[in-house]
Design an enzyme around this catalytic site. Structure first.
Site, PDB file in Angstrom:
ATOM      1  N   GLU A   1      29.404   4.801  36.105  1.00 32.21           N
ATOM      2  CA  GLU A   1      30.130   5.320  37.263  1.00 32.21           C
ATOM      3  C   GLU A   1      30.109   6.850  37.178  1.00 32.21           C
ATOM      4  O   GLU A   1      30.255   7.403  36.101  1.00 32.21           O
ATOM      5  CB  GLU A   1      31.577   4.809  37.129  1.00 32.21           C
ATOM      6  CG  GLU A   1      32.519   5.277  38.171  1.00 32.21           C
ATOM      7  CD  GLU A   1      32.042   4.867  39.546  1.00 32.21           C
ATOM      8  OE1 GLU A   1      31.827   3.665  39.755  1.00 32.21           O
ATOM      9  OE2 GLU A   1      31.897   5.754  40.399  1.00 32.21           O
TER      10      GLU A   1
ATOM     11  N   LEU B   1      32.010   9.004  39.268  1.00 33.13           N
ATOM     12  CA  LEU B   1      33.018   9.600  40.154  1.00 33.13           C
ATOM     13  C   LEU B   1      33.613  10.872  39.569  1.00 33.13           C
ATOM     14  O   LEU B   1      33.804  11.005  38.371  1.00 33.13           O
ATOM     15  CB  LEU B   1      34.111   8.592  40.504  1.00 33.13           C
ATOM     16  CG  LEU B   1      35.076   8.061  39.456  1.00 33.13           C
ATOM     17  CD1 LEU B   1      36.208   9.026  39.183  1.00 33.13           C
ATOM     18  CD2 LEU B   1      35.648   6.747  39.938  1.00 33.13           C
TER      19      LEU B   1
ATOM     20  N   LYS C   1      24.565   8.308  32.054  1.00 30.13           N
ATOM     21  CA  LYS C   1      25.893   8.901  32.227  1.00 30.13           C
ATOM     22  C   LYS C   1      26.105  10.100  31.303  1.00 30.13           C
ATOM     23  O   LYS C   1      26.508  11.181  31.744  1.00 30.13           O
ATOM     24  CB  LYS C   1      26.957   7.826  31.958  1.00 30.13           C
ATOM     25  CG  LYS C   1      28.375   8.298  31.999  1.00 30.13           C
ATOM     26  CD  LYS C   1      28.762   8.772  33.377  1.00 30.13           C
ATOM     27  CE  LYS C   1      30.059   9.501  33.336  1.00 30.13           C
ATOM     28  NZ  LYS C   1      31.152   8.830  33.935  1.00 30.13           N
TER      29      LYS C   1
ATOM     30  N   ASN D   1      26.381  14.134  32.406  1.00 32.43           N
ATOM     31  CA  ASN D   1      27.516  14.998  32.071  1.00 32.43           C
ATOM     32  C   ASN D   1      27.096  16.151  31.162  1.00 32.43           C
ATOM     33  O   ASN D   1      27.613  17.271  31.276  1.00 32.43           O
ATOM     34  CB  ASN D   1      28.651  14.178  31.443  1.00 32.43           C
ATOM     35  CG  ASN D   1      29.498  13.513  32.519  1.00 32.43           C
ATOM     36  OD1 ASN D   1      29.322  13.771  33.712  1.00 32.43           O
ATOM     37  ND2 ASN D   1      30.408  12.653  32.109  1.00 32.43           N
TER      38      ASN D   1
ATOM     39  N   LEU E   1      27.492  26.407  39.207  1.00 33.59           N
ATOM     40  CA  LEU E   1      27.205  27.721  38.630  1.00 33.59           C
ATOM     41  C   LEU E   1      28.396  28.651  38.851  1.00 33.59           C
ATOM     42  O   LEU E   1      28.226  29.862  38.960  1.00 33.59           O
ATOM     43  CB  LEU E   1      25.956  28.331  39.279  1.00 33.59           C
ATOM     44  CG  LEU E   1      24.592  27.834  38.774  1.00 33.59           C
ATOM     45  CD1 LEU E   1      23.468  28.623  39.431  1.00 33.59           C
ATOM     46  CD2 LEU E   1      24.467  27.924  37.249  1.00 33.59           C
TER      47      LEU E   1
ATOM     48  N   GLY F   1      33.563  31.206  34.935  1.00 34.31           N
ATOM     49  CA  GLY F   1      35.014  31.357  34.801  1.00 34.31           C
ATOM     50  C   GLY F   1      35.471  30.793  33.482  1.00 34.31           C
ATOM     51  O   GLY F   1      34.802  30.968  32.455  1.00 34.31           O
TER      52      GLY F   1
ATOM     53  N   GLY G   1      36.728  21.452  31.492  1.00 33.93           N
ATOM     54  CA  GLY G   1      37.713  20.698  30.712  1.00 33.93           C
ATOM     55  C   GLY G   1      37.775  19.304  31.292  1.00 33.93           C
ATOM     56  O   GLY G   1      36.810  18.827  31.895  1.00 33.93           O
TER      57      GLY G   1
ATOM     58  N   CYS H   1      36.359  14.056  30.763  1.00 34.80           N
ATOM     59  CA  CYS H   1      34.974  13.573  30.640  1.00 34.80           C
ATOM     60  C   CYS H   1      34.041  14.551  29.939  1.00 34.80           C
ATOM     61  O   CYS H   1      33.571  14.274  28.838  1.00 34.80           O
ATOM     62  CB  CYS H   1      34.424  13.248  32.017  1.00 34.80           C
ATOM     63  SG  CYS H   1      35.190  11.776  32.699  1.00 34.80           S
TER      64      CYS H   1
HETATM   65  C1  UDX Z   1      32.738  14.877  35.749  1.00 37.20           C
HETATM   66  C2  UDX Z   1      31.406  14.574  36.452  1.00 37.20           C
HETATM   67  O1  UDX Z   1      31.194  15.548  37.488  1.00 37.20           O
HETATM   68  C3  UDX Z   1      31.421  13.165  37.038  1.00 37.20           C
HETATM   69  O2  UDX Z   1      30.179  12.862  37.622  1.00 37.20           O
HETATM   70  C4  UDX Z   1      31.710  12.195  35.900  1.00 37.20           C
HETATM   71  O3  UDX Z   1      31.781  10.863  36.404  1.00 37.20           O
HETATM   72  C5  UDX Z   1      33.021  12.548  35.206  1.00 37.20           C
HETATM   73  O4  UDX Z   1      32.975  13.892  34.751  1.00 37.20           O
HETATM   74  P1  UDX Z   1      35.196  15.555  36.562  1.00 37.20           P
HETATM   75  O5  UDX Z   1      35.593  15.543  35.117  1.00 37.20           O
HETATM   76  O6  UDX Z   1      36.072  14.917  37.577  1.00 37.20           O
HETATM   77  O7  UDX Z   1      33.758  14.861  36.741  1.00 37.20           O
HETATM   78  O8  UDX Z   1      35.054  17.090  36.960  1.00 37.20           O
HETATM   79  P2  UDX Z   1      33.917  18.081  37.481  1.00 37.20           P
HETATM   80  O9  UDX Z   1      34.070  18.300  38.922  1.00 37.20           O
HETATM   81  O10 UDX Z   1      32.585  17.720  36.959  1.00 37.20           O
HETATM   82  O11 UDX Z   1      34.414  19.425  36.747  1.00 37.20           O
HETATM   83  C6  UDX Z   1      34.491  19.473  35.326  1.00 37.20           C
HETATM   84  C7  UDX Z   1      35.005  20.818  34.855  1.00 37.20           C
HETATM   85  O12 UDX Z   1      34.027  21.817  35.057  1.00 37.20           O
HETATM   86  C8  UDX Z   1      36.270  21.319  35.528  1.00 37.20           C
HETATM   87  O13 UDX Z   1      37.133  21.837  34.535  1.00 37.20           O
HETATM   88  C9  UDX Z   1      35.779  22.407  36.459  1.00 37.20           C
HETATM   89  O14 UDX Z   1      36.753  23.393  36.681  1.00 37.20           O
HETATM   90  C10 UDX Z   1      34.601  22.969  35.666  1.00 37.20           C
HETATM   91  N1  UDX Z   1      33.570  23.613  36.486  1.00 37.20           N
HETATM   92  C11 UDX Z   1      32.888  22.909  37.430  1.00 37.20           C
HETATM   93  C12 UDX Z   1      33.252  24.950  36.252  1.00 37.20           C
HETATM   94  O15 UDX Z   1      33.842  25.604  35.378  1.00 37.20           O
HETATM   95  N2  UDX Z   1      32.281  25.534  37.008  1.00 37.20           N
HETATM   96  C13 UDX Z   1      31.586  24.864  37.957  1.00 37.20           C
HETATM   97  O16 UDX Z   1      30.707  25.469  38.590  1.00 37.20           O
HETATM   98  C14 UDX Z   1      31.910  23.508  38.192  1.00 37.20           C
END
Ligand code: UDX
Length: 439
Positions: free
Chosen positions: A148, A150, A208, A212, A254, A257, A261, A264
């Protein structure tokens, strides 16, 4: 179809409601009674846009219910395994105790012909091991791995309209039966033309963790560039815009910052490294250690930057922290970079006030030592510095003129490169951000 969903956390609860939305008869099963009772009352145990509405409408159809009793899975013919696989305490590897416990109790109710579909993120090799348990105990029952993808904040949309379906199938004649069964579950999604990738177990499990790891690498890549920008006076945001125009690279993920976190990315890259080590292939993933280090260094840099703008000392300085969830549109504080920075600042003597539109209650429970307030205005009262650490829309849209009247010093640190620098500097603020020159 009759479906059971085992494990009603983020993934399972959304999956259960979404399967009911697709027209199936679904029972969601979890060992946590309070969670099951909340779900049954149509109350979402976590903040996820659109989920509570979906829960309400699907419960009202009578096609969805929740239970703590595995015996209620007996009627189902497809069983989705959605339990968590957190990081083991003191180790990088994934903790599979919930997966093992779920399979063990599921085996008691499984019937020949049933399909177990694994969704949890697991170390490669787990599906093959579970498949043996399944067919050993219940001949004629099958297992498939169906990861998955999501994202929190978009969980409903991602489940009902995924960008791909991945089926890791058993070898031999069972493959066709398992595939047909999954196609039946996802009939609406398949008919919509969603791409399907059919693989063996190991590939499906790796899809998966590889996805990630790629996302984490992309974020750490731009954050490494931010470190270099800080050393040269270049601007990481413009750099990202410029390289992102190349569609081989793409602008998504990209955003430089504070880094990644959540529940996942951090634990998945670590579990992937641990598993590679067990398989004698640790060199292949050695770069992920660097991805992790770059990510953690950003948090330290943010604290340093706060000290710098507070005239070299954090002691007694009043700091407003806007945002504590690991990302916007979520109340999840697992491995939240924002909360990590807030806690470090407090430990180093600053007087920290944290606010978050959704994660307030979670912080109060898990971090009772932090002062949590309801609004950014309360947080900013007489502040010596304001830190934007999670880029909620309402913080991005703050009026820097009015907000400036609340603080003692107009210093803003944009930990997510999300504020309009010109607006803030025009209102008299000193603007600092990771990977960009002082404004
Ligand atoms: C992630 C994967 O995107 C998803 O496909 C998987 O199923 C579960 O793990 P999620 O943990 O919900 O999803 O968050 P995501 O939107 O991927 O962001 C992860 C972290 O990266 C966040 O802390 C976000 O702030 C950070 N991030 C994201 C950045 O620092 N810069 C970015 O450009 C994008």
């Amino acid at each position: 179809m009759r479906i059971s969903v085992i494990g009603c956390g983020y993934l399972g609860a959304v999956h259960a409601a979404s399967m009911a939305e697709l027209g199936h008869d679904v029972v969601g099963i979890d060992v946590d009674r309070s969670k099951v009772e909340a779900l049954q009352r149509a109350e979402a145990p976590f903040y996820e846009p659109g989920f509570e509405d979906l829960l309400g409408t699907t419960l009202a159809t009578g096609r969805l219910r929740f239970s703590t009793d595995m015996a209620d899975a007996r009627e189902a013919t497809v069983h989705f395994l959605c339990v968590g696989t957190p990081q083991k305490k003191g180790e990088y590897a994934a903790d599979l105790r919930y997966v093992d416990a779920a399979i063990e109790s599921l085996l008691d109710v499984l019937k020949p012909g049933d399909l177990v579909a694994g969704k949890s993120t697991v170390p490669v090799g787990t599906a093959a091991r579970l498949a043996e348990l399944v067919s050993g105990k219940v001949p004629g029952a099958m297992l498939a791995w169906n990861p998955e993808f999501l994202r929190e904040g978009f969980a409903v949309q991602d489940t009902l309209h995924p960008d791909r379906l991945v089926y890791g199938l058993p070898e031999g004649p069972e493959a066709d039966t398992a595939r047909a069964r999954l196609d039946e579950v996802y009939a609406a999604i398949v008919t919509a033309g969603t791409p399907q990738v059919v693989t063996d177990y190991a590939t499906a499990e790796m899809v998966k963790t590889a996805a990630n790891s790629f996302l984490a690498t992309k974020i750490s890549f731009i954050n490494a560039m931010a470190e270099l920008c800080e050393a040269t006076g270049a601007d990481v945001k413009l750099l990202a815009d410029a390289i992102g125009h190349d569609d081989r690279i793409g602008r998504k993920f990209l955003n430089a910052g504070l880094g990644f976190g959540g529940g996942c990315l951090p634990k998945d890259i670590r579990a992937f490294m641990a598993r590679a080590g067990e398989l004698g292939a640790d060199q292949a993933l050695a770069f992920l250690r660097e991805v992790d280090s770059i990510n953690m260094r950003r948090r330290i840099r943010m604290v340093e930057l706060a000290r710098e703008v507070c005239d070299g000392s954090l002691l007694g300085k009043r700091i407003a922290v806007l945002g504590a969830a690991f990302k916007p549109d979520s109340d999840d504080i697992r491995d939240s970079p924002a909360l990590n920075v807030a806690a470090q600042l407090q430990l180093q003597g600053a007087v920290v006030r944290v606010t978050d539109p959704a994660a307030g209650d979670n912080i109060r429970t898990s971090w009772p030592q932090l002062d949590v307030v309801d609004t950014p205005e309360q947080a900013a009262e007489r502040a010596d510095a304001v830190l934007l650490l999670t880029e909620w829309a309402q913080y991005r849209e703050l009026d820097p003129v009015a907000f400036g009247e609340l603080v003692t010093q107009k210093r803003v640190l944009d930990g997510r490169n999300a504020l309009d620098r010109d607006r803030w500097t025009a209102a008299g603020w000193t603007y600092r951000a990771l990977g960009r020159r002082a404004g």
